[in-house]
Design a protein around this motif. Structure first.
Motif, mmCIF file in Angstrom:
data_model
loop_
_atom_site.group_PDB
_atom_site.id
_atom_site.type_symbol
_atom_site.label_atom_id
_atom_site.label_comp_id
_atom_site.label_asym_id
_atom_site.label_seq_id
_atom_site.Cartn_x
_atom_site.Cartn_y
_atom_site.Cartn_z
ATOM 1 N N LEU A 164 58.674 27.288 26.857
ATOM 2 C CA LEU A 164 58.655 27.072 28.302
ATOM 3 C C LEU A 164 59.982 26.480 28.779
ATOM 4 N N LYS A 165 60.469 25.479 28.065
ATOM 5 C CA LYS A 165 61.718 24.812 28.452
ATOM 6 C C LYS A 165 62.897 25.770 28.409
ATOM 7 N N ALA A 166 62.879 26.684 27.458
ATOM 8 C CA ALA A 166 63.980 27.627 27.297
ATOM 9 C C ALA A 166 63.884 28.814 28.257
ATOM 10 N N GLY A 167 62.818 28.882 29.039
ATOM 11 C CA GLY A 167 62.642 29.997 29.961
ATOM 12 C C GLY A 167 62.318 31.301 29.261
ATOM 13 N N GLU A 168 61.699 31.204 28.084
ATOM 14 C CA GLU A 168 61.404 32.402 27.295
ATOM 15 C C GLU A 168 59.982 32.908 27.482
ATOM 16 N N VAL A 169 59.196 32.228 28.315
ATOM 17 C CA VAL A 169 57.829 32.668 28.591
ATOM 18 C C VAL A 169 57.850 33.611 29.791
ATOM 19 N N LEU A 170 57.242 34.769 29.641
ATOM 20 C CA LEU A 170 57.184 35.777 30.687
ATOM 21 C C LEU A 170 55.875 35.656 31.460
ATOM 22 N N ALA A 171 55.728 36.459 32.501
ATOM 23 C CA ALA A 171 54.415 36.569 33.138
ATOM 24 C C ALA A 171 53.421 36.990 32.057
ATOM 25 N N PRO A 172 52.169 36.512 32.117
ATOM 26 C CA PRO A 172 51.233 36.759 31.021
ATOM 27 C C PRO A 172 50.757 38.207 30.906
ATOM 28 N N VAL A 173 51.105 39.044 31.864
ATOM 29 C CA VAL A 173 50.804 40.469 31.773
ATOM 30 C C VAL A 173 51.828 41.224 32.599
ATOM 31 N N ASP A 174 52.231 42.405 32.141
ATOM 32 C CA ASP A 174 53.118 43.268 32.904
ATOM 33 C C ASP A 174 52.973 44.689 32.395
ATOM 34 N N HIS A 175 53.569 45.616 33.120
ATOM 35 C CA HIS A 175 53.543 47.031 32.752
ATOM 36 C C HIS A 175 54.978 47.457 32.468
ATOM 37 N N PRO A 176 55.208 48.284 31.449
ATOM 38 C CA PRO A 176 56.583 48.707 31.162
ATOM 39 C C PRO A 176 57.239 49.446 32.330
ATOM 40 N N ASP A 177 56.421 50.046 33.200
ATOM 41 C CA ASP A 177 56.917 50.663 34.428
ATOM 42 C C ASP A 177 56.341 49.875 35.591
ATOM 43 N N PRO A 178 57.131 48.990 36.241
ATOM 44 C CA PRO A 178 56.596 48.113 37.293
ATOM 45 C C PRO A 178 55.925 48.853 38.446
ATOM 46 N N THR A 179 56.287 50.140 38.657
ATOM 47 C CA THR A 179 55.660 50.882 39.749
ATOM 48 C C THR A 179 54.203 51.212 39.446
ATOM 49 N N HIS A 180 53.785 51.002 38.208
ATOM 50 C CA HIS A 180 52.389 51.228 37.840
ATOM 51 C C HIS A 180 51.610 49.914 37.747
ATOM 52 N N CYS A 181 52.136 48.889 38.405
ATOM 53 C CA CYS A 181 51.430 47.613 38.542
ATOM 54 C C CYS A 181 51.275 47.327 40.026
ATOM 55 N N PHE A 182 50.047 47.178 40.493
ATOM 56 C CA PHE A 182 49.768 46.900 41.899
ATOM 57 C C PHE A 182 49.404 45.425 42.073
ATOM 58 N N VAL A 183 50.014 44.785 43.056
ATOM 59 C CA VAL A 183 49.710 43.394 43.359
ATOM 60 C C VAL A 183 49.100 43.345 44.763
ATOM 61 N N ALA A 184 47.879 42.837 44.847
ATOM 62 C CA ALA A 184 47.165 42.778 46.117
ATOM 63 C C ALA A 184 46.315 41.514 46.125
ATOM 64 N N GLY A 185 45.530 41.339 47.192
ATOM 65 C CA GLY A 185 44.689 40.147 47.233
ATOM 66 C C GLY A 185 43.698 40.179 48.381
ATOM 67 N N THR A 186 42.860 39.162 48.408
ATOM 68 C CA THR A 186 41.868 39.005 49.450
ATOM 69 C C THR A 186 41.972 37.595 50.005
ATOM 70 N N GLY A 187 41.733 37.453 51.310
ATOM 71 C CA GLY A 187 41.814 36.151 51.952
ATOM 72 C C GLY A 187 40.530 35.788 52.655
ATOM 73 N N LEU A 188 40.488 34.568 53.202
ATOM 74 C CA LEU A 188 39.305 34.040 53.892
ATOM 75 C C LEU A 188 38.083 34.070 52.989
ATOM 76 N N THR A 189 38.300 33.715 51.732
ATOM 77 C CA THR A 189 37.237 33.798 50.722
ATOM 78 C C THR A 189 36.790 32.447 50.205
ATOM 79 N N HIS A 190 37.532 31.374 50.529
ATOM 80 C CA HIS A 190 37.271 30.076 49.909
ATOM 81 C C HIS A 190 36.743 29.045 50.907
ATOM 82 N N LEU A 191 35.800 28.245 50.421
ATOM 83 C CA LEU A 191 35.179 27.213 51.243
ATOM 84 C C LEU A 191 35.968 25.918 51.222
ATOM 85 N N GLY A 192 36.767 25.715 50.185
ATOM 86 C CA GLY A 192 37.587 24.511 50.087
ATOM 87 C C GLY A 192 36.800 23.295 49.652
#
Length: 331
Positions: A64-92
């Motif tokens: 971690l200190k050396a900056g050698e940890v990557l995101a815990p999952v990825d795709h060799p072709d970033p265009t085949h990874c979709f990032v999306a989400g949902t909101g107004l879902t939490h009560l807090g």
């Protein structure tokens, strides 16, 4: 079980985190390689990792200190990874929950569109009849190229009016060869949005979400606990500027995970074979709500013990974008 991905001396790898050590998973460059092998063998991702045995033991803190940890999952072709989400879902928190219930208790026609959406979730986001519940708010963030590794700076575009943290749980999914999505696990994340742009008009939500994000550093395999506790912090010049606890998990949500998953993957274009999906589930805790204005160099720190090590990312310097008005050519 929790996994990381790392790059060390020019070589990628996957490791299992155990007692502060990173135990290398033999013959694995990426988590999705392990997932595809698990699908082929008809067993869980956890079972696939255990079947590989244990390789070299590395110092996790040093990685971690050396900056050698990557995101815990990825795709060799970033265009085949979709990032999306949902909101107004939490009560807090309990206090936030009470205030939200008071806000949505009146005549529905007097509510803002956001409060109408939140109320719909309260009333129909956790169906018990086996049928899909109400649709959540949904947004698109980008492809795999926007995912910053733990420790990296989050891009701050020149046109952005704000760069603020959003501590969230993200579900991680891989579509098999037939297009069926499989959940690999969950990660803590910083969904990072432009809240000033969003608050100008709710129709600017789509613009406000087209930003970088970060997840990790660890991927939690198996089911998400129904109650997740964590804390979000902002550090400035080495001093704690702001901190606040947050909660997630279905006990603290107005939707079930299954309902959120259904309303994402019901669209055929999100079930393309081989694609990876990172889907943020929302939050109710934001520093902007306390009047905080993050500045370049501030470090966002998001921690929830069930996910292991905290996620830290700095806000990058305001960008010097190379695309200007009139930059579109004509052929």
């Amino acid at each position: 079980m929790r996994l990381i991905q790392f790059a060390r001396q020019g070589k990628r790898g996957v490791a299992r985190i155990k007692n502060g050590q990173a135990i290398v998973v033999p013959l694995a460059d990426r988590v999705i390689d392990l997932a595809n092998a698990a699908l082929a063998d008809g067993r869980s991702l956890t079972a696939e990792v255990e079947a590989r045995g244990e390789g070299e033991r590395l110092d996790y803190a040093a990685l971690l200190k050396a900056g050698e940890v990557l995101a815990p999952v990825d795709h060799p072709d970033p265009t085949h990874c979709f990032v999306a989400g949902t909101g107004l879902t939490h009560l807090g928190s309990a206090d936030t929950r009470d205030k939200m219930h008071q806000k949505v208790a009146g005549d529905v026609e007097s509510l803002t569109d956001s409060m109408k959406m939140f109320r719909l979730g309260l009333e129909g986001g956790k169906p018990k009849d086996g049928l899909p519940g109400v649709q959540p708010e949904w947004f698109y963030k980008g492809d795999g190229s926007i995912v910053a590794r733990p420790g990296a700076a989050l891009e701050f575009p020149s046109f952005a009016l704000d760069g603020g943290e959003e501590p969230e749980v993200a579900g991680i999914y891989l579509n098999d060869a037939q297009g069926r999505p499989w959940r690999l696990g969950f990660a803590i994340g910083n969904e990072y949005s432009d809240h000033v742009t969003e608050r100008q008009n709710y129709l600017y939500l789509a613009h406000s979400k087209l930003r970088a994000c970060a997840i990790g550093p660890e991927l939690l395999l198996g089911e998400l606990p129904d109650h997740v506790e964590g804390e979000s912090r902002i550090w400035r010049n080495g001093k704690l500027l702001w901190q606040k606890p947050f909660v997630s998990g279905e006990r603290n949500m107005s939707h079930t995970i299954a309902n959120l998953e259904y309303h994402h993957f019901k669209y055929r274009q999100f079930r393309r074979p081989g694609d990876l999906h990172i889907h943020f589930f929302g939050t109710a805790t934001l520093s902007v709500g306390d009047g905080i204005v993050p500045e370049p160099g501030d470090v966002f720190e998001i921690e929830a013990p069930v996910f292991g090590a905290p996620l830290r990312n700095a806000l990058g310097a305001k960008g010097n974008d190379d695309f200007q008005l009139g930059g579109v050519g004509s052929l």
